[in-house]
Design a protein around this motif. Structure first.
Motif, PDB file in Angstrom:
ATOM      1  N   ILE A   1      -5.041  -8.271  -6.433  1.00  0.00           N
ATOM      2  CA  ILE A   1      -3.851  -7.881  -7.104  1.00  0.00           C
ATOM      3  C   ILE A   1      -2.523  -8.130  -6.082  1.00  0.00           C
ATOM      4  N   TYR A   2      -2.862  -7.615  -4.889  1.00  0.00           N
ATOM      5  CA  TYR A   2      -2.060  -8.118  -3.885  1.00  0.00           C
ATOM      6  C   TYR A   2      -1.426  -9.738  -3.861  1.00  0.00           C
ATOM      7  N   TRP A   3      -2.446 -10.265  -3.816  1.00  0.00           N
ATOM      8  CA  TRP A   3      -2.375 -11.757  -3.629  1.00  0.00           C
ATOM      9  C   TRP A   3      -1.848 -12.371  -5.050  1.00  0.00           C
TER      10      TRP A   3
ATOM     11  N   ALA B   1      -3.517  -5.929 -14.363  1.00  0.00           N
ATOM     12  CA  ALA B   1      -4.346  -6.435 -13.668  1.00  0.00           C
ATOM     13  C   ALA B   1      -5.583  -5.670 -13.192  1.00  0.00           C
ATOM     14  N   ARG B   2      -5.397  -4.294 -12.951  1.00  0.00           N
ATOM     15  CA  ARG B   2      -6.583  -3.694 -12.726  1.00  0.00           C
ATOM     16  C   ARG B   2      -7.599  -3.524 -13.749  1.00  0.00           C
ATOM     17  N   VAL B   3      -6.812  -3.439 -15.126  1.00  0.00           N
ATOM     18  CA  VAL B   3      -7.743  -3.400 -16.143  1.00  0.00           C
ATOM     19  C   VAL B   3      -8.543  -4.753 -16.468  1.00  0.00           C
ATOM     20  N   ASP B   4      -7.969  -5.843 -15.924  1.00  0.00           N
ATOM     21  CA  ASP B   4      -8.562  -7.134 -16.126  1.00  0.00           C
ATOM     22  C   ASP B   4      -9.850  -7.229 -14.987  1.00  0.00           C
ATOM     23  N   GLY B   5      -9.896  -6.258 -14.008  1.00  0.00           N
ATOM     24  CA  GLY B   5     -10.902  -6.306 -13.131  1.00  0.00           C
ATOM     25  C   GLY B   5     -10.377  -6.941 -11.934  1.00  0.00           C
ATOM     26  N   CYS B   6      -9.087  -7.210 -11.592  1.00  0.00           N
ATOM     27  CA  CYS B   6      -8.774  -7.672 -10.366  1.00  0.00           C
ATOM     28  C   CYS B   6      -9.075  -6.484  -9.095  1.00  0.00           C
TER      29      CYS B   6
ATOM     30  N   LEU C   1       2.389  -4.178 -14.495  1.00  0.00           N
ATOM     31  CA  LEU C   1       1.753  -5.151 -14.151  1.00  0.00           C
ATOM     32  C   LEU C   1       0.387  -4.937 -13.107  1.00  0.00           C
ATOM     33  N   LEU C   2       0.497  -4.145 -12.475  1.00  0.00           N
ATOM     34  CA  LEU C   2      -0.655  -3.617 -11.448  1.00  0.00           C
ATOM     35  C   LEU C   2      -1.520  -3.226 -12.372  1.00  0.00           C
ATOM     36  N   GLU C   3      -1.297  -2.126 -13.175  1.00  0.00           N
ATOM     37  CA  GLU C   3      -2.339  -1.475 -14.141  1.00  0.00           C
ATOM     38  C   GLU C   3      -2.998  -2.581 -14.972  1.00  0.00           C
TER      39      GLU C   3
ATOM     40  N   ALA D   1       0.837  -1.188  -0.014  1.00  0.00           N
ATOM     41  CA  ALA D   1       0.017  -0.113  -0.037  1.00  0.00           C
ATOM     42  C   ALA D   1       0.938   1.282  -0.194  1.00  0.00           C
ATOM     43  N   PHE D   2       1.729   1.199   0.978  1.00  0.00           N
ATOM     44  CA  PHE D   2       2.880   2.430   0.976  1.00  0.00           C
ATOM     45  C   PHE D   2       3.743   2.544  -0.345  1.00  0.00           C
ATOM     46  N   ALA D   3       4.207   1.519  -1.028  1.00  0.00           N
ATOM     47  CA  ALA D   3       4.763   1.685  -2.124  1.00  0.00           C
ATOM     48  C   ALA D   3       4.196   1.854  -3.439  1.00  0.00           C
ATOM     49  N   LYS D   4       2.663   1.441  -3.511  1.00  0.00           N
ATOM     50  CA  LYS D   4       2.357   1.408  -4.884  1.00  0.00           C
ATOM     51  C   LYS D   4       0.549   2.173  -4.947  1.00  0.00           C
ATOM     52  N   LEU D   5      -0.016   2.279  -3.839  1.00  0.00           N
ATOM     53  CA  LEU D   5      -1.181   2.755  -3.679  1.00  0.00           C
ATOM     54  C   LEU D   5      -1.238   4.004  -3.437  1.00  0.00           C
ATOM     55  N   LYS D   6      -2.201   5.011  -3.853  1.00  0.00           N
ATOM     56  CA  LYS D   6      -2.295   6.414  -3.669  1.00  0.00           C
ATOM     57  C   LYS D   6      -3.384   6.661  -2.405  1.00  0.00           C
TER      58      LYS D   6
END
Lengths: 273, 322
Positions: free
Chosen positions: A180-182, A170-175, A166-168, A93-98
């Motif tokens: 995404i974390y898991w 996964a997000r586009v794929d609806g995760c 990679l995160l984006e 969360a601290f590294a990648k989420l706003k």
């Protein structure tokens, strides 16, 4: 460059011998009888009395050694799993989420990393009395389920090891964020999580001051019961050494299995620092 | 990526195929809730547990230290009386001097030897992995276990150290009896345990020093020792500061080694004359043997103040030396 390999190797080998000797001596005395302790020259080869010593050790009533071993094993495993899980979750969360307040919260974590936990040990004891956890295993587990150092370490690791693309994707794929974390983040963090896990296991297994404060001799951790051996049977060195040997074995086992990763982890962390 | 979401596929398969638009609207709503609140959910467990069992006790220690507070019930507010008493308490000052003495005896040789070891390991020899793992062996041992081993090695009658001293004609030393001898014995344990760890940190830092600096120095005819002091040490300054501060914090909290070393009924007081009682031991004695929580908390705060003071001094010296 000019080198004198003999001198260099000589010094390094001397360092290794000095590092290993106390452990070897631990083994030698644990396998012998008490009457050889203090002989000069000291016996340098193991004897055949280990079985007897172990039997005596587990029979020593005041030490409750078996209880200590079981308690430490449970506490170390539970704390390790929990610290790795919550640290990687928060680190991600601290590294990648706003989110609002992210930097302020991170500063709090960094600041508290500098302060030794045992400064708060007296109020912590009072809390345990309130909760009725005095002399309960919860007392040596629950306060240590999270770690500021762990969050910091995992955040550092996540910043480098988890690509934003990679995160984006996964997000586009609806995760969902947790998915995404898991499925994406946790696998990428595995090497860092392994190092954190090893250190946490070692620290919990070695914890001494706090168990001594909050537990009683009838429900000790392994280090606590070792200290009981040294006060109750202070002349019986073989018994103490046998206990010390058994208390060290799980750590040595972990080290033999993961030694290279531990070395790598320390060195990687050091470069960042 | 769909294969990673069996749960979603199953759930949606049942009732959503007939009415896709509401589901999507619901989905995007949930998505927004998810992105907005998940970060807080992820960091919350840490802050809840840490807040209760880490931060709160830390702050509360200061409050307790202003009270006459013994076992059970709440204390009586007495302001700074505990601290006033503390400054007049010879046992407190004795513990402070013991802690600082052992801190110096343990930290200085430890870091110097680590520097030498690291520069040897940095020579690009073979079998490095084996050597690196070897010097790290001590930190994976149980502290209490190693306390027991060293207690025996330093035993007056049965110990190996006295045996060796006997070989060169030196009389047996009662290592537990005096300040200087017990400090040396206890510091050996700390040195033994942490030297390899520090050496690895230095090694990591040394490996990122650019090679051409050394090549230039060799062209200029600088000796290896000169290269070490004029290139290596200044280049790894951050690593040195890091290890000095970490060792100082650890040294100020020294507890397990001296406690195990002082076997028997005098363990927590660090020998019959408190010759090797550290501040952590004194805090423990006051709080958990005498049940004087207020006084123990005052000692805890003094340890904290001393740590901060020493960290600051370290930092200033290190910066000045630049």
């Amino acid at each position: 460059m000019r080198k004198s390999p003999v001198l260099i190797y000589g010094t390094l080998i001397a360092a290794i011998v000095l590092s290993a000797f106390p452990l070897y001596w631990l083994f030698v005395v644990a396998t012998r009888t008490n009457d050889v302790v203090g002989d000069w020259p000291p016996p340098l080869l193991p004897g055949d009395n280990l079985g007897d010593n172990i039997t005596r050790l587990f029979a020593a009533e005041q030490a409750n050694f078996l209880t200590g071993l079981i308690n430490s094993a449970i506490a170390s495993v539970v704390v390790t799993v929990s610290v790795v899980f919550f640290s990687s979750l928060a680190g991600f969360a601290f590294a990648k989420l706003k989110f609002r307040g992210r930097n302020a919260l991170l500063v709090i974590i960094l600041a508290t990393m500098m302060i030794p936990v045992q400064m708060g040990i007296i109020p912590l004891y009072m809390i345990m009395v309130e909760l009725g956890w005095q002399n309960e295993l919860e007392a040596v587990i629950v306060p240590f389920l999270v770690s500021a150092f762990g969050v910091f370490l995992m955040r550092q690791y996540a910043e480098r090891a988890v690509p934003d693309e990679l995160l984006e994707a996964a997000r586009v794929d609806g995760c969902s964020t947790f998915r995404i974390y898991w499925t994406v983040v946790l696998p990428a963090l595995r090497p860092g999580a392994a190092v954190l896990g090893l250190f946490t296991f070692m620290a919990t297994w070695n914890e001494f001051l706090w168990p001594l404060a909050v537990l009683e001799a009838d429900n000790p951790t392994v280090q606590f019961s070792l200290s009981q051996l040294s006060t109750t049977y202070y002349t019986d060195y073989t018994l103490m050494f046998t206990g010390a040997l058994i208390a060290t074995l799980p750590l040595l086992l972990v080290f033999i299995l993961f030694g290279k990763q531990i070395v790598g982890g320390i060195m990687e962390g050091a470069v960042k620092a | 990526m769909t294969d990673l979401r069996p749960g979603t596929a199953e759930r949606t398969g049942k009732n959503s195929r007939a009415t896709p638009p509401p589901r999507r609207r619901l989905g995007s709503f949930l998505g927004r809730v998810d992105t907005k609140w998940s970060p807080y959910l992820f960091v919350a467990p840490f802050f809840v547990i840490f807040g209760i069992f880490g931060l709160f006790p830390l702050v509360y220690t200061a409050w307790v230290s202003l009270h006459q507070w013994s076992m059970g019930g709440s204390g009586t507010f007495i302001g700074f009386e505990n601290y006033v008493e503390l400054f007049d308490d010879p046992d407190f000052w004795n513990a402070t001097i013991n802690t600082l003495g052992m801190l110096v005896l343990a930290t200085v040789p430890q870091l110097l030897i680590a520097l030498v070891l690291a520069s040897l390991l940095n020579q690009g020899l073979r079998k490095l992995t084996f050597l690196r793992v070897g010097v790290l062996l001590p930190i994976v041992t149980s502290v209490a276990a190693i306390g027991i081993v060293f207690s025996q090695i330093y035993d007056r009658d049965a110990g190996m150290v006295n045996g060796m001293l006997g070989l060169i004609g030196v009389d047996a030393v009662d290592w537990r009896a005096d300040k200087w001898s017990s400090w040396i014995a206890i510091s050996t344990m700390v040195n033994w345990r942490w030297t390899g760890y520090n050496a690895l940190i230095y090694l990591a830092a040394m490996q990122s020093v650019p090679r051409d600096l050394y090549e230039a120095a060799i062209v200029d005819g600088a000796s290896r020792i000169r290269q070490f002091w004029n290139i290596t040490v200044p280049m790894i300054r951050p690593a040195i500061i890091f290890t000095v501060i970490i060792s100082t914090i650890a040294g100020m909290q020294l507890f397990t080694e001296p406690l195990i070393f002082g076997q028997g009924s005098y363990a927590i007081s660090g020998g019959s004359l408190r010759q090797f009682q550290t501040l952590s031991m004194y805090m423990f004695e006051k709080a958990f043997r005498d049940f004087d929580y207020g006084y123990g908390s005052a000692v805890a705060w003094m340890i904290f103040v001393l740590i901060m003071l020493l960290a600051l001094i370290n930092f200033l010296i290190m910066r000045k030396g630049k």
